[in-house]
Design a protein around this motif. Structure first.
Motif, PDB file in Angstrom:
ATOM      1  N   ALA A 109     -49.396   1.066 -34.537  1.00 14.74           N
ATOM      2  CA  ALA A 109     -48.875   2.321 -34.375  1.00 14.74           C
ATOM      3  C   ALA A 109     -47.505   2.623 -34.405  1.00 14.74           C
ATOM      4  CB  ALA A 109     -49.584   3.167 -33.175  1.00 14.74           C
ATOM      5  N   LEU A 110     -46.567   1.726 -33.637  1.00 10.46           N
ATOM      6  CA  LEU A 110     -45.296   1.565 -33.423  1.00 10.46           C
ATOM      7  C   LEU A 110     -44.624   1.372 -34.920  1.00 10.46           C
ATOM      8  CD1 LEU A 110     -42.752   2.029 -31.525  1.00 10.46           C
ATOM      9  CD2 LEU A 110     -43.287  -0.550 -31.198  1.00 10.46           C
ATOM     10  N   GLU A 111     -45.245   0.541 -35.739  1.00  7.27           N
ATOM     11  CA  GLU A 111     -44.782   0.075 -36.992  1.00  7.27           C
ATOM     12  C   GLU A 111     -44.978   1.241 -38.058  1.00  7.27           C
ATOM     13  OE1 GLU A 111     -46.588  -3.661 -38.497  1.00  7.27           O
ATOM     14  OE2 GLU A 111     -45.927  -4.576 -36.524  1.00  7.27           O
ATOM     15  N   LYS A 112     -46.184   1.735 -38.046  1.00  8.74           N
ATOM     16  CA  LYS A 112     -46.499   2.931 -38.893  1.00  8.74           C
ATOM     17  C   LYS A 112     -45.483   4.171 -38.773  1.00  8.74           C
ATOM     18  CE  LYS A 112     -49.805   3.135 -42.041  1.00  8.74           C
ATOM     19  NZ  LYS A 112     -49.700   3.011 -43.173  1.00  8.74           N
ATOM     20  N   ALA A 113     -45.547   4.386 -37.435  1.00 10.38           N
ATOM     21  CA  ALA A 113     -44.528   5.691 -37.216  1.00 10.38           C
ATOM     22  C   ALA A 113     -43.123   5.466 -37.235  1.00 10.38           C
ATOM     23  CB  ALA A 113     -44.677   5.990 -35.419  1.00 10.38           C
ATOM     24  N   ALA A 114     -42.568   4.143 -37.470  1.00  7.11           N
ATOM     25  CA  ALA A 114     -41.218   3.932 -37.858  1.00  7.11           C
ATOM     26  C   ALA A 114     -41.074   4.162 -39.321  1.00  7.11           C
ATOM     27  CB  ALA A 114     -40.660   2.546 -37.496  1.00  7.11           C
ATOM     28  N   ALA A 115     -42.219   3.691 -40.175  1.00  9.79           N
ATOM     29  CA  ALA A 115     -41.944   3.570 -41.537  1.00  9.79           C
ATOM     30  C   ALA A 115     -42.416   5.006 -42.171  1.00  9.79           C
ATOM     31  CB  ALA A 115     -42.759   2.566 -42.175  1.00  9.79           C
ATOM     32  N   VAL A 116     -43.178   5.909 -41.416  1.00  7.98           N
ATOM     33  CA  VAL A 116     -43.821   7.090 -42.206  1.00  7.98           C
ATOM     34  C   VAL A 116     -43.552   8.151 -41.267  1.00  7.98           C
ATOM     35  CG1 VAL A 116     -45.881   8.134 -42.742  1.00  7.98           C
ATOM     36  CG2 VAL A 116     -45.617   5.687 -43.365  1.00  7.98           C
ATOM     37  N   SER A 117     -43.274   9.434 -41.843  1.00  6.58           N
ATOM     38  CA  SER A 117     -42.949  10.603 -41.097  1.00  6.58           C
ATOM     39  C   SER A 117     -44.207  11.340 -40.874  1.00  6.58           C
ATOM     40  CB  SER A 117     -42.204  11.689 -42.020  1.00  6.58           C
ATOM     41  OG  SER A 117     -41.965  12.899 -41.203  1.00  6.58           O
ATOM     42  N   TYR A 118     -44.769  11.487 -39.533  1.00  5.43           N
ATOM     43  CA  TYR A 118     -45.890  12.225 -39.500  1.00  5.43           C
ATOM     44  C   TYR A 118     -45.669  13.538 -38.377  1.00  5.43           C
ATOM     45  CZ  TYR A 118     -48.147   7.843 -40.141  1.00  5.43           C
ATOM     46  OH  TYR A 118     -48.738   6.688 -40.709  1.00  5.43           O
ATOM     47  N   ASP A 119     -46.530  14.471 -38.675  1.00  2.00           N
ATOM     48  CA  ASP A 119     -46.553  15.808 -38.070  1.00  2.00           C
ATOM     49  C   ASP A 119     -47.106  15.670 -36.573  1.00  2.00           C
ATOM     50  OD1 ASP A 119     -45.643  17.294 -40.405  1.00  2.00           O
ATOM     51  OD2 ASP A 119     -47.254  16.626 -41.247  1.00  2.00           O
ATOM     52  N   GLY A 120     -47.911  14.504 -36.372  1.00  2.00           N
ATOM     53  CA  GLY A 120     -48.266  14.437 -34.896  1.00  2.00           C
ATOM     54  C   GLY A 120     -49.031  13.013 -34.810  1.00  2.00           C
ATOM     55  N   LEU A 121     -49.181  12.908 -33.623  1.00  2.00           N
ATOM     56  CA  LEU A 121     -49.638  11.411 -33.434  1.00  2.00           C
ATOM     57  C   LEU A 121     -50.990  11.572 -32.397  1.00  2.00           C
ATOM     58  CD1 LEU A 121     -46.511   9.346 -32.388  1.00  2.00           C
ATOM     59  CD2 LEU A 121     -47.650   9.527 -34.436  1.00  2.00           C
TER      60      LEU A 121
END
Length: 86
Positions: free
Chosen positions: A36-48
């Motif tokens: 989750a940490l890796e994905k959130a650093a690489a991609v812009s999300y509107d929510g988690l």
């Protein structure tokens, strides 16, 4: 709207992914807090949507690290049922 879903239970991932996709969300799913940490650093999300109890890195720790870099809304999930946990 793009969401990151993190949970270590494959059945939960499948169910939530199906529901959210049906409702029109684009969902990336991962199975532990480190992913989750890796994905959130690489991609812009509107929510988690993060499960609290995950391997490698728990949801609280992942949320704390992600929030240091990104201002994104977070929903925390838990199977914990004690009053203290609520």
């Amino acid at each position: 709207m793009k969401l990151l879903l993190a949970d270590d239970e494959p059945d939960m991932i499948r169910a939530l992914n199906a529901i959210l996709t049906h409702e029109g969300y684009k969902v990336d799913a991962v199975y532990d807090g480190a992913e989750a940490l890796e994905k959130a650093a690489a991609v812009s999300y509107d929510g988690l949507i993060l499960d609290i109890m995950m391997p490698k890195l728990d949801g609280f720790s992942a949320c704390k690290e992600i929030k240091k870099e990104k201002d994104v809304p977070v929903i925390m999930m838990s199977a914990r049922g004690e009053e203290y946990d609520k």
